[in-house]
Design a protein around this motif. Structure first.
Motif, PDB file in Angstrom:
ATOM      1  N   THR A   1       0.628  -1.590   0.022  1.00 35.70           N
ATOM      2  CA  THR A   1       0.262   0.111  -0.196  1.00 35.70           C
ATOM      3  C   THR A   1       0.943   1.248   0.107  1.00 35.70           C
ATOM      4  O   THR A   1       2.037   1.084   0.382  1.00 35.70           O
ATOM      5  CB  THR A   1      -0.771   0.036   1.334  1.00 35.70           C
ATOM      6  OG1 THR A   1      -1.923   1.207   1.176  1.00 35.70           O
ATOM      7  CG2 THR A   1      -0.229  -0.277   2.396  1.00 35.70           C
TER       8      THR A   1
ATOM      9  N   ARG B   1       6.130   3.235  -0.591  1.00 36.46           N
ATOM     10  CA  ARG B   1       5.260   2.323  -0.398  1.00 36.46           C
ATOM     11  C   ARG B   1       5.808   1.072   1.147  1.00 36.46           C
ATOM     12  O   ARG B   1       6.977   1.354   1.150  1.00 36.46           O
ATOM     13  CB  ARG B   1       5.622   0.952  -1.451  1.00 36.46           C
ATOM     14  CG  ARG B   1       4.835  -0.076  -1.870  1.00 36.46           C
ATOM     15  CD  ARG B   1       5.560  -1.310  -2.689  1.00 36.46           C
ATOM     16  NE  ARG B   1       6.453  -2.302  -2.507  1.00 36.46           N
ATOM     17  CZ  ARG B   1       7.251  -3.026  -2.602  1.00 36.46           C
ATOM     18  NH1 ARG B   1       6.905  -3.174  -4.185  1.00 36.46           N
ATOM     19  NH2 ARG B   1       9.029  -3.382  -2.481  1.00 36.46           N
TER      20      ARG B   1
ATOM     21  N   ARG C   1      -8.058 -14.014  -6.076  1.00 37.88           N
ATOM     22  CA  ARG C   1      -8.382 -13.907  -7.388  1.00 37.88           C
ATOM     23  C   ARG C   1      -9.893 -14.053  -7.317  1.00 37.88           C
ATOM     24  O   ARG C   1     -10.596 -13.382  -7.583  1.00 37.88           O
ATOM     25  CB  ARG C   1      -7.690 -15.182  -7.560  1.00 37.88           C
ATOM     26  CG  ARG C   1      -6.447 -15.026  -7.823  1.00 37.88           C
ATOM     27  CD  ARG C   1      -5.901 -16.303  -8.962  1.00 37.88           C
ATOM     28  NE  ARG C   1      -4.314 -16.371  -8.727  1.00 37.88           N
ATOM     29  CZ  ARG C   1      -4.090 -15.456 -10.024  1.00 37.88           C
ATOM     30  NH1 ARG C   1      -4.595 -14.612 -10.381  1.00 37.88           N
ATOM     31  NH2 ARG C   1      -2.459 -15.300  -9.970  1.00 37.88           N
TER      32      ARG C   1
ATOM     33  N   TYR D   1      -9.580  -8.886  -5.344  1.00 40.17           N
ATOM     34  CA  TYR D   1      -9.035  -7.926  -4.613  1.00 40.17           C
ATOM     35  C   TYR D   1      -7.728  -8.233  -6.073  1.00 40.17           C
ATOM     36  O   TYR D   1      -7.607  -8.109  -6.692  1.00 40.17           O
ATOM     37  CB  TYR D   1      -7.310  -8.685  -3.821  1.00 40.17           C
ATOM     38  CG  TYR D   1      -8.781  -9.068  -2.388  1.00 40.17           C
ATOM     39  CD1 TYR D   1      -9.247  -7.812  -1.777  1.00 40.17           C
ATOM     40  CD2 TYR D   1      -9.257  -9.919  -1.831  1.00 40.17           C
ATOM     41  CE1 TYR D   1      -9.875  -7.035  -0.365  1.00 40.17           C
ATOM     42  CE2 TYR D   1     -10.048  -9.680  -0.847  1.00 40.17           C
ATOM     43  CZ  TYR D   1     -10.403  -9.029   0.378  1.00 40.17           C
ATOM     44  OH  TYR D   1     -10.975  -8.748   0.991  1.00 40.17           O
ATOM     45  N   GLU D   2      -7.263  -6.357  -6.102  1.00 43.54           N
ATOM     46  CA  GLU D   2      -6.244  -5.902  -6.620  1.00 43.54           C
ATOM     47  C   GLU D   2      -4.864  -6.652  -5.971  1.00 43.54           C
ATOM     48  O   GLU D   2      -4.819  -7.034  -4.860  1.00 43.54           O
ATOM     49  CB  GLU D   2      -5.786  -4.229  -6.230  1.00 43.54           C
ATOM     50  CG  GLU D   2      -6.669  -3.930  -6.678  1.00 43.54           C
ATOM     51  CD  GLU D   2      -6.597  -3.288  -8.335  1.00 43.54           C
ATOM     52  OE1 GLU D   2      -5.339  -4.415  -9.627  1.00 43.54           O
ATOM     53  OE2 GLU D   2      -7.658  -2.597  -8.736  1.00 43.54           O
ATOM     54  N   VAL D   3      -4.545  -7.273  -6.609  1.00 51.98           N
ATOM     55  CA  VAL D   3      -2.815  -8.261  -6.707  1.00 51.98           C
ATOM     56  C   VAL D   3      -1.851  -7.095  -7.221  1.00 51.98           C
ATOM     57  O   VAL D   3      -1.407  -6.866  -7.719  1.00 51.98           O
ATOM     58  CB  VAL D   3      -3.076  -9.916  -7.288  1.00 51.98           C
ATOM     59  CG1 VAL D   3      -4.439 -10.649  -6.706  1.00 51.98           C
ATOM     60  CG2 VAL D   3      -3.275  -9.980  -8.669  1.00 51.98           C
ATOM     61  N   SER D   4      -0.755  -8.161  -6.016  1.00 53.16           N
ATOM     62  CA  SER D   4       0.589  -7.734  -6.797  1.00 53.16           C
ATOM     63  C   SER D   4       1.270  -7.865  -8.071  1.00 53.16           C
ATOM     64  O   SER D   4       2.407  -6.745  -8.052  1.00 53.16           O
ATOM     65  CB  SER D   4       1.425  -7.659  -5.397  1.00 53.16           C
ATOM     66  OG  SER D   4       1.965  -9.327  -5.768  1.00 53.16           O
TER      67      SER D   4
ATOM     68  N   ALA E   1       0.746  -4.641 -10.347  1.00 54.40           N
ATOM     69  CA  ALA E   1       1.145  -3.634  -9.427  1.00 54.40           C
ATOM     70  C   ALA E   1       3.244  -2.911 -10.434  1.00 54.40           C
ATOM     71  O   ALA E   1       3.698  -3.765 -10.917  1.00 54.40           O
ATOM     72  CB  ALA E   1       2.334  -3.957  -8.354  1.00 54.40           C
TER      73      ALA E   1
ATOM     74  N   LEU F   1       3.524   3.450  -6.262  1.00 56.95           N
ATOM     75  CA  LEU F   1       1.716   2.997  -5.313  1.00 56.95           C
ATOM     76  C   LEU F   1       2.199   4.297  -4.553  1.00 56.95           C
ATOM     77  O   LEU F   1       2.286   5.020  -4.346  1.00 56.95           O
ATOM     78  CB  LEU F   1       2.051   2.036  -4.007  1.00 56.95           C
ATOM     79  CG  LEU F   1       1.486   0.480  -4.442  1.00 56.95           C
ATOM     80  CD1 LEU F   1       1.669  -0.489  -3.733  1.00 56.95           C
ATOM     81  CD2 LEU F   1       0.793   0.925  -5.750  1.00 56.95           C
TER      82      LEU F   1
ATOM     83  N   PRO G   1      -5.117   1.747  -4.885  1.00 53.04           N
ATOM     84  CA  PRO G   1      -5.934   1.164  -4.113  1.00 53.04           C
ATOM     85  C   PRO G   1      -4.386  -0.065  -3.832  1.00 53.04           C
ATOM     86  O   PRO G   1      -3.375  -0.060  -3.890  1.00 53.04           O
ATOM     87  CB  PRO G   1      -6.115  -0.078  -5.804  1.00 53.04           C
ATOM     88  CG  PRO G   1      -5.066   0.615  -6.933  1.00 53.04           C
ATOM     89  CD  PRO G   1      -4.590   1.965  -6.184  1.00 53.04           C
ATOM     90  N   GLU G   2      -4.854  -0.972  -2.381  1.00 57.92           N
ATOM     91  CA  GLU G   2      -4.086  -1.623  -1.861  1.00 57.92           C
ATOM     92  C   GLU G   2      -3.948  -2.894  -2.642  1.00 57.92           C
ATOM     93  O   GLU G   2      -5.034  -3.400  -3.416  1.00 57.92           O
ATOM     94  CB  GLU G   2      -4.766  -1.802  -0.159  1.00 57.92           C
ATOM     95  CG  GLU G   2      -5.200  -0.119   0.401  1.00 57.92           C
ATOM     96  CD  GLU G   2      -5.626  -0.863   1.460  1.00 57.92           C
ATOM     97  OE1 GLU G   2      -4.955   0.004   2.943  1.00 57.92           O
ATOM     98  OE2 GLU G   2      -6.381  -1.354   1.889  1.00 57.92           O
ATOM     99  N   MET G   3      -2.249  -3.652  -2.517  1.00 54.34           N
ATOM    100  CA  MET G   3      -2.867  -4.896  -3.570  1.00 54.34           C
ATOM    101  C   MET G   3      -2.257  -6.139  -2.395  1.00 54.34           C
ATOM    102  O   MET G   3      -1.394  -5.380  -1.892  1.00 54.34           O
ATOM    103  CB  MET G   3      -1.782  -4.788  -4.713  1.00 54.34           C
ATOM    104  CG  MET G   3      -2.340  -3.517  -5.527  1.00 54.34           C
ATOM    105  SD  MET G   3      -0.758  -3.270  -6.965  1.00 54.34           S
ATOM    106  CE  MET G   3      -1.767  -1.799  -7.884  1.00 54.34           C
TER     107      MET G   3
END
Length: 224
Positions: free
Chosen positions: A52, A69, A156, A160-163, A166, A170, A175-177
């Motif tokens: 994040t 980050r 998945r 959620y947003e996933v790393s 990225a 950030l 968004p948090e990942m």
């Protein structure tokens, strides 16, 4: 040499082993019911890392830059969604650990009964130790991978947003990942419970030694 004498002391020890093995077998089987069914009747929970641009407190150096980050380790993800695959994976991982205890208790009970009846027991001991050893190795090597797979599938499925998406930058309002489990060889090996794995190897080796010792004794009987 593989039958028991009827000495009171030995019989008493076997009875104690029978009782303790039975208690271990029944207790582990009963206690596993709420633990495993709980994966399907309660909230799904998993642990992962979080990326994040937000800090837990205001930095003394001023506002966050675009490249800042923060990594949060072991954040808990909770969901009331069905998530069948993650729940099945977690229940399977838990079941592997329970099976080790059940198998050990069952082996103690069967050996005690067989020895109390004065029956040969070496073959059962060898196969039993081998089975417990294999289950212990599976619990140490496979169960952690199932937990990681459960988190991967749940993250998945929940969207959620996933790393992996990225680009390394950030922002505080971005968004948090979630950091998904890594599946390269080093990360997979790093999740293995080495102590449990080696314990299983030792138990399996002892089982093989018992079997070989029984065959050697049978082959050499009467030669001395």
């Amino acid at each position: 040499m593989n039958t028991t004498a009827s000495r009171p002391g030995r019989s008493g020890a076997l009875i104690v082993a029978l009782v303790l093995g039975g208690m271990l077998l029944i207790g582990s089987a009963i206690s596993s019911i709420p633990r495993i069914t709980g994966f399907f009747t309660s909230y799904w929970t998993g642990r992962s890392d979080l990326l994040t641009g937000r800090e837990p407190s205001i930095s003394s150096t001023g506002a966050l830059s675009e490249a800042d980050r923060v990594d949060y380790s072991e954040v808990v993800i909770v969901s009331d969604q069905p998530l069948l695959l993650p729940r099945v994976l977690q229940a399977t991982a838990e079941g592997l650990g329970v099976l080790v205890i059940i198998a050990g208790g069952a082996l103690a009970v069967m050996l005690a009964v067989r020895m109390l009846r004065g029956r040969p027991f070496v073959r059962m001991l060898a196969w039993g130790l081998g089975s417990v050893g294999v289950l212990t190795m599976l619990a140490g090597a496979i169960a952690p991978q199932l937990h990681a797979w459960a988190v991967d599938a749940a993250v998945r499925a929940l969207g959620y947003e996933v790393s992996v998406a990225a680009d390394g930058t950030l922002t505080a309002d971005g968004p948090e990942m979630i950091v998904l489990p890594q599946w390269d060889v080093l990360w997979v090996l790093g999740r293995v419970d080495v102590t449990l794995l080696l314990l299983g190897v030792i138990i399996a080796i002892v089982g093989m030694m018992v079997a070989d010792g029984a065959r050697l004794q049978k082959d050499t009987e009467g030669l001395v």
